[in-house]
Motif scaffolding. Structure first.
Motif, short mmCIF file in Angstrom:
data_model
loop_
_atom_site.label_atom_id
_atom_site.label_comp_id
_atom_site.label_asym_id
_atom_site.label_seq_id
_atom_site.Cartn_x
_atom_site.Cartn_y
_atom_site.Cartn_z
N GLU A 1 -3.99 -6.70 -1.17
CA GLU A 1 -3.26 -5.59 -0.55
C GLU A 1 -2.02 -6.14 0.12
O GLU A 1 -2.06 -7.20 0.76
CB GLU A 1 -4.11 -4.88 0.50
CG GLU A 1 -5.33 -4.18 -0.05
CD GLU A 1 -5.99 -3.30 1.01
OE1 GLU A 1 -5.25 -2.63 1.76
OE2 GLU A 1 -7.23 -3.28 1.07
N SER B 1 -10.43 -2.93 -0.12
CA SER B 1 -10.58 -4.15 -0.90
C SER B 1 -11.99 -4.32 -1.42
O SER B 1 -12.21 -4.69 -2.58
CB SER B 1 -10.17 -5.37 -0.07
OG SER B 1 -8.78 -5.37 0.19
N GLY C 1 -6.64 -4.92 5.36
CA GLY C 1 -7.13 -5.32 4.05
C GLY C 1 -8.39 -6.15 4.08
O GLY C 1 -8.66 -6.93 3.16
#
Length: 314
Positions: free
Chosen positions: A38, A291, A210
């Motif tokens: 990310e 994620s 993330g």
């Protein structure tokens, strides 16, 4: 606040002592099926995507001619504009080659507290605060297929895009219609279940850093367990921040251990089912960070997958 690494390790050691199993640590063995990335798009060409990650580093990702790009639906390379946020799934063959890219994807899940025209204020829970989402006129009918009563007190779960500081809710998450359109208050007195295998629905939530982790609907509200004062409509075993659950995507067969980093109390209010690969046998039992959701084979634009969660309780 995320649970510290020391807290997570200490709880795993204590659990291992009680259960008689050797403790496991994520850094000792690579248990993740893939590793999503990310970051903010710095530059993009037909062959290479450059991302600025949360830690300040930059990474260059090769792209093949078959890469899939999502920006409110299937998009072209023009959607990869500098400054936009991207979540990238690497190719199954390994390496950093981008297989799928979601651009500026956002999700708002919670209870509507206020409506002004097409602008909704949503209570996303004590950990995520209040969010504002705009549902454009052309998307309103599509959203109402899943959420027919868009009024204060009703539940809302929409996927869309960020445009600056604004979130546009463009489509409902792909789950079955919510049986009870108003938020259900959990019973004030409930008991933890002792089951260790949970089968139901996994969804995802936005996390700014993330990280890979899970929000769980039934965190112990006492001590430093991390609970936020609410719980599920149906019984689930109690856990604490820093606990670990093993999550298996029943649609793809991918699985991995995931640390619990947040209380998913709002997920407990929803009574819907995931219909990605058949109908899930139960409602929402876990929320995964973006994620973790992508690593386990989930498509962010789909919003959910059928899941089996193993709760390691001594």
């Amino acid at each position: 606040m995320l649970p510290s690494r020391d807290l997570m390790h200490r709880r795993r050691r204590l659990r291992a002592v009680v259960s008689g199993d050797p403790p496991r640590y994520p850094e000792e063995e690579d248990l993740w099926p893939r590793r999503a990335l990310e970051g903010v798009i710095v530059d993009a060409s037909p062959h290479v995507l450059t991302l600025a990650l949360a830690d300040g580093s930059e990474v260059r990702l090769p792209m093949s001619a078959t890469v899939s790009i999502w920006y409110d639906g299937r998009a072209e390379l023009a959607a990869l504009r500098p400054g936009r946020h991207a979540v990238v799934r690497p190719a199954a063959s390994g390496g950093l080659a981008a297989e799928q890219i979601w651009v500026d994807i956002a999700r708002v899940t919670g209870v509507i507290t206020k409506r002004t025209g097409d602008v909704f204020e949503v209570d996303a829970g004590p950990h995520r605060g209040r969010l504002t989402v705009t549902v454009p006129a052309q998307a309103m009918r599509r959203v109402q297929v899943r959420h027919p009563r868009l009024e204060p007190g009703s539940l809302l779960d929409v996927i869309g895009v960020r445009r600056g500081h604004e979130i546009l809710g463009l489509r409902p998450a792909h789950t079955s219609p919510q049986p009870a359109p108003h938020a259900i208050e959990p019973a004030s007195r409930r008991e933890a279940e002792s089951v260790r295998i949970l089968r139901g629905t996994a969804t995802w939530f936005d996390h700014p850093d993330g990280v890979r982790g899970a929000a769980y609907p039934a965190l112990d509200p006492y001590g430093d367990g991390g609970g936020c004062g609410t719980g599920p409509v149906t019984r689930l075993p109690y856990l604490s921040l820093g606990s670990e659950v093993r999550v298996r995507n029943e649609c793809t067969g991918q699985e991995a251990p995931v640390p619990v980093i947040e209380c998913g109390c709002l997920a407990a209010r929803f009574c819907d089912r995931c219909v990605r690969c058949g109908t899930s046998p139960r409602g929402r039992v876990v929320e995964l960070s973006r994620s973790a959701f992508v690593d386990l084979g989930g498509d962010l634009d789909a919003g959910c997958f059928n899941v089996t969660v193993r709760v390691d309780r001594p």
